[in-house]
Design a protein around this motif. Structure first.
Motif, PDB file in Angstrom:
ATOM      1  N   VAL A   1      29.989  32.322  39.932  1.00  0.00           N
ATOM      2  CA  VAL A   1      28.738  33.075  39.961  1.00  0.00           C
ATOM      3  C   VAL A   1      28.904  34.295  40.847  1.00  0.00           C
ATOM      4  O   VAL A   1      29.377  34.182  41.988  1.00  0.00           O
ATOM      5  CB  VAL A   1      27.582  32.207  40.477  1.00  0.00           C
ATOM      6  N   ALA A   2      28.518  35.435  40.307  1.00  0.00           N
ATOM      7  CA  ALA A   2      28.551  36.684  41.060  1.00  0.00           C
ATOM      8  C   ALA A   2      27.156  36.974  41.605  1.00  0.00           C
ATOM      9  O   ALA A   2      26.159  36.782  40.910  1.00  0.00           O
ATOM     10  CB  ALA A   2      29.016  37.832  40.169  1.00  0.00           C
ATOM     11  N   SER A   3      27.093  37.451  42.841  1.00  0.00           N
ATOM     12  CA  SER A   3      25.807  37.759  43.449  1.00  0.00           C
ATOM     13  C   SER A   3      25.948  38.982  44.340  1.00  0.00           C
ATOM     14  O   SER A   3      27.050  39.418  44.657  1.00  0.00           O
ATOM     15  CB  SER A   3      25.301  36.565  44.259  1.00  0.00           C
ATOM     16  N   GLY A   4      24.804  39.519  44.743  1.00  0.00           N
ATOM     17  CA  GLY A   4      24.808  40.694  45.606  1.00  0.00           C
ATOM     18  C   GLY A   4      24.215  41.892  44.906  1.00  0.00           C
ATOM     19  O   GLY A   4      23.426  41.771  43.976  1.00  0.00           O
ATOM     20  N   SER A   5      24.632  43.061  45.330  1.00  0.00           N
ATOM     21  CA  SER A   5      24.047  44.308  44.847  1.00  0.00           C
ATOM     22  C   SER A   5      24.695  44.751  43.526  1.00  0.00           C
ATOM     23  O   SER A   5      25.264  45.829  43.411  1.00  0.00           O
ATOM     24  CB  SER A   5      24.217  45.400  45.892  1.00  0.00           C
ATOM     25  N   ILE A   6      24.540  43.895  42.517  1.00  0.00           N
ATOM     26  CA  ILE A   6      25.151  44.144  41.219  1.00  0.00           C
ATOM     27  C   ILE A   6      24.225  44.956  40.340  1.00  0.00           C
ATOM     28  O   ILE A   6      23.059  44.614  40.195  1.00  0.00           O
ATOM     29  CB  ILE A   6      25.516  42.818  40.532  1.00  0.00           C
ATOM     30  N   PHE A   7      24.775  46.017  39.740  1.00  0.00           N
ATOM     31  CA  PHE A   7      23.997  46.799  38.786  1.00  0.00           C
ATOM     32  C   PHE A   7      24.319  46.362  37.360  1.00  0.00           C
ATOM     33  O   PHE A   7      23.420  46.075  36.579  1.00  0.00           O
ATOM     34  CB  PHE A   7      24.286  48.290  38.957  1.00  0.00           C
ATOM     35  N   SER A   8      25.595  46.315  37.034  1.00  0.00           N
ATOM     36  CA  SER A   8      25.993  45.947  35.682  1.00  0.00           C
ATOM     37  C   SER A   8      27.390  45.328  35.708  1.00  0.00           C
ATOM     38  O   SER A   8      28.277  45.817  36.397  1.00  0.00           O
ATOM     39  CB  SER A   8      26.008  47.185  34.784  1.00  0.00           C
ATOM     40  N   ILE A   9      27.542  44.234  34.953  1.00  0.00           N
ATOM     41  CA  ILE A   9      28.854  43.595  34.836  1.00  0.00           C
ATOM     42  C   ILE A   9      29.412  43.863  33.453  1.00  0.00           C
ATOM     43  O   ILE A   9      28.746  43.606  32.454  1.00  0.00           O
ATOM     44  CB  ILE A   9      28.768  42.080  35.084  1.00  0.00           C
ATOM     45  N   ASN A  10      30.624  44.337  33.398  1.00  0.00           N
ATOM     46  CA  ASN A  10      31.302  44.536  32.120  1.00  0.00           C
ATOM     47  C   ASN A  10      32.062  43.247  31.811  1.00  0.00           C
ATOM     48  O   ASN A  10      31.483  42.268  31.401  1.00  0.00           O
ATOM     49  CB  ASN A  10      32.228  45.743  32.191  1.00  0.00           C
ATOM     50  N   ALA A  11      33.328  43.205  32.044  1.00  0.00           N
ATOM     51  CA  ALA A  11      34.109  42.013  31.724  1.00  0.00           C
ATOM     52  C   ALA A  11      34.179  41.061  32.915  1.00  0.00           C
ATOM     53  O   ALA A  11      34.058  41.472  34.066  1.00  0.00           O
ATOM     54  CB  ALA A  11      35.515  42.403  31.303  1.00  0.00           C
ATOM     55  N   MET A  12      34.372  39.793  32.590  1.00  0.00           N
ATOM     56  CA  MET A  12      34.640  38.769  33.601  1.00  0.00           C
ATOM     57  C   MET A  12      35.832  37.960  33.111  1.00  0.00           C
ATOM     58  O   MET A  12      36.091  37.883  31.897  1.00  0.00           O
ATOM     59  CB  MET A  12      33.431  37.859  33.811  1.00  0.00           C
ATOM     60  N   GLY A  13      36.543  37.370  34.039  1.00  0.00           N
ATOM     61  CA  GLY A  13      37.723  36.637  33.598  1.00  0.00           C
ATOM     62  C   GLY A  13      38.254  35.692  34.649  1.00  0.00           C
ATOM     63  O   GLY A  13      37.666  35.527  35.723  1.00  0.00           O
ATOM     64  N   TRP A  14      39.371  35.078  34.283  1.00  0.00           N
ATOM     65  CA  TRP A  14      40.022  34.105  35.165  1.00  0.00           C
ATOM     66  C   TRP A  14      41.518  34.404  35.260  1.00  0.00           C
ATOM     67  O   TRP A  14      42.166  34.760  34.263  1.00  0.00           O
ATOM     68  CB  TRP A  14      39.835  32.690  34.618  1.00  0.00           C
ATOM     69  N   TYR A  15      42.024  34.237  36.467  1.00  0.00           N
ATOM     70  CA  TYR A  15      43.455  34.289  36.747  1.00  0.00           C
ATOM     71  C   TYR A  15      43.819  32.976  37.448  1.00  0.00           C
ATOM     72  O   TYR A  15      42.945  32.234  37.894  1.00  0.00           O
ATOM     73  CB  TYR A  15      43.783  35.456  37.690  1.00  0.00           C
ATOM     74  N   ARG A  16      45.102  32.723  37.547  1.00  0.00           N
ATOM     75  CA  ARG A  16      45.563  31.552  38.301  1.00  0.00           C
ATOM     76  C   ARG A  16      46.878  31.872  39.000  1.00  0.00           C
ATOM     77  O   ARG A  16      47.624  32.763  38.582  1.00  0.00           O
ATOM     78  CB  ARG A  16      45.719  30.336  37.393  1.00  0.00           C
ATOM     79  N   GLN A  17      47.133  31.108  40.051  1.00  0.00           N
ATOM     80  CA  GLN A  17      48.361  31.300  40.815  1.00  0.00           C
ATOM     81  C   GLN A  17      48.915  29.952  41.232  1.00  0.00           C
ATOM     82  O   GLN A  17      48.248  29.205  41.962  1.00  0.00           O
ATOM     83  CB  GLN A  17      48.113  32.177  42.040  1.00  0.00           C
ATOM     84  N   ALA A  18      50.118  29.656  40.748  1.00  0.00           N
ATOM     85  CA  ALA A  18      50.807  28.435  41.136  1.00  0.00           C
ATOM     86  C   ALA A  18      51.627  28.702  42.389  1.00  0.00           C
ATOM     87  O   ALA A  18      51.985  29.857  42.666  1.00  0.00           O
ATOM     88  CB  ALA A  18      51.717  27.977  39.993  1.00  0.00           C
ATOM     89  N   PRO A  19      51.929  27.671  43.158  1.00  0.00           N
ATOM     90  CA  PRO A  19      52.722  27.862  44.381  1.00  0.00           C
ATOM     91  C   PRO A  19      54.054  28.554  44.092  1.00  0.00           C
ATOM     92  O   PRO A  19      54.778  28.168  43.175  1.00  0.00           O
ATOM     93  CB  PRO A  19      52.947  26.423  44.876  1.00  0.00           C
ATOM     94  N   GLY A  20      54.346  29.585  44.868  1.00  0.00           N
ATOM     95  CA  GLY A  20      55.605  30.299  44.712  1.00  0.00           C
ATOM     96  C   GLY A  20      55.663  31.253  43.537  1.00  0.00           C
ATOM     97  O   GLY A  20      56.713  31.847  43.279  1.00  0.00           O
ATOM     98  N   LYS A  21      54.548  31.394  42.832  1.00  0.00           N
ATOM     99  CA  LYS A  21      54.529  32.281  41.662  1.00  0.00           C
ATOM    100  C   LYS A  21      53.474  33.362  41.825  1.00  0.00           C
ATOM    101  O   LYS A  21      52.566  33.254  42.646  1.00  0.00           O
ATOM    102  CB  LYS A  21      54.258  31.476  40.385  1.00  0.00           C
ATOM    103  N   GLN A  22      53.619  34.399  41.025  1.00  0.00           N
ATOM    104  CA  GLN A  22      52.634  35.469  41.061  1.00  0.00           C
ATOM    105  C   GLN A  22      51.354  35.049  40.343  1.00  0.00           C
ATOM    106  O   GLN A  22      51.367  34.175  39.463  1.00  0.00           O
ATOM    107  CB  GLN A  22      53.215  36.719  40.390  1.00  0.00           C
ATOM    108  N   ARG A  23      50.268  35.669  40.738  1.00  0.00           N
ATOM    109  CA  ARG A  23      49.008  35.438  40.046  1.00  0.00           C
ATOM    110  C   ARG A  23      49.141  35.915  38.604  1.00  0.00           C
ATOM    111  O   ARG A  23      49.673  36.995  38.351  1.00  0.00           O
ATOM    112  CB  ARG A  23      47.878  36.183  40.753  1.00  0.00           C
ATOM    113  N   GLU A  24      48.641  35.113  37.660  1.00  0.00           N
ATOM    114  CA  GLU A  24      48.736  35.469  36.254  1.00  0.00           C
ATOM    115  C   GLU A  24      47.370  35.440  35.593  1.00  0.00           C
ATOM    116  O   GLU A  24      46.511  34.617  35.937  1.00  0.00           O
ATOM    117  CB  GLU A  24      49.692  34.532  35.510  1.00  0.00           C
ATOM    118  N   TRP A  25      47.223  36.287  34.632  1.00  0.00           N
ATOM    119  CA  TRP A  25      45.984  36.364  33.867  1.00  0.00           C
ATOM    120  C   TRP A  25      45.868  35.155  32.947  1.00  0.00           C
ATOM    121  O   TRP A  25      46.859  34.723  32.357  1.00  0.00           O
ATOM    122  CB  TRP A  25      45.980  37.659  33.061  1.00  0.00           C
ATOM    123  N   VAL A  26      44.650  34.641  32.800  1.00  0.00           N
ATOM    124  CA  VAL A  26      44.419  33.491  31.935  1.00  0.00           C
ATOM    125  C   VAL A  26      43.504  33.854  30.762  1.00  0.00           C
ATOM    126  O   VAL A  26      43.822  33.575  29.613  1.00  0.00           O
ATOM    127  CB  VAL A  26      43.791  32.322  32.720  1.00  0.00           C
TER     128      VAL A  26
END
Length: 122
Positions: A23-48
């Protein structure tokens, strides 16, 4: 200020399911895209996955058919339903949002949550 807060992570056996929420909160005017990434130990964050404000979705190949992203624009929320989980799905899952804020409505920026841990045991 804008905050993104994830929840729903945990420990699950291979083949199980989890549902992540953000959930996003605060002084939001408009949200375009939302998404998820993940990061396994010892690895770079990757897009999901990503979901547009129109509901269009796209997924990393390895999660297609198992993960489903959805959003509730009225709540500024994005969800990730994860089924048939595999040990290689383990990691910290981060949501992000591409949005504008009140007072700066022309400039889109990306904001990140703090992450939620997903552990899939074999």
């Amino acid at each position: 200020q804008v905050q993104l807060v994830e929840s729903g992570g945990g420990l699950v056996q291979a083949g199980g399911s989890l549902r992540l929420s953000c959930v996003a909160s605060g002084s939001i005017f408009s949200i375009n895209a939302m998404g998820w990434y993940r990061q396994a130990p010892g690895k770079q964050r990757e897009w999901v996955t990503i979901i547009s404000n129109g509901g269009s979705t796209n997924y990393k190949d390895s999660v297609k058919g198992r993960f489903t992203v959805s959003r509730d624009s009225a709540k500024n929320a994005v969800y990730l339903q994860m089924n048939s989980l595999k040990p290689e799905d383990s990691g910290v899952y981060y949501c992000n949002a591409f949005l504008t804020t009140i007072g700066d409505a022309m400039n889109y920026k990306t904001y990140w949550g703090q992450g939620t841990q997903v552990t899939v045991s074999s």
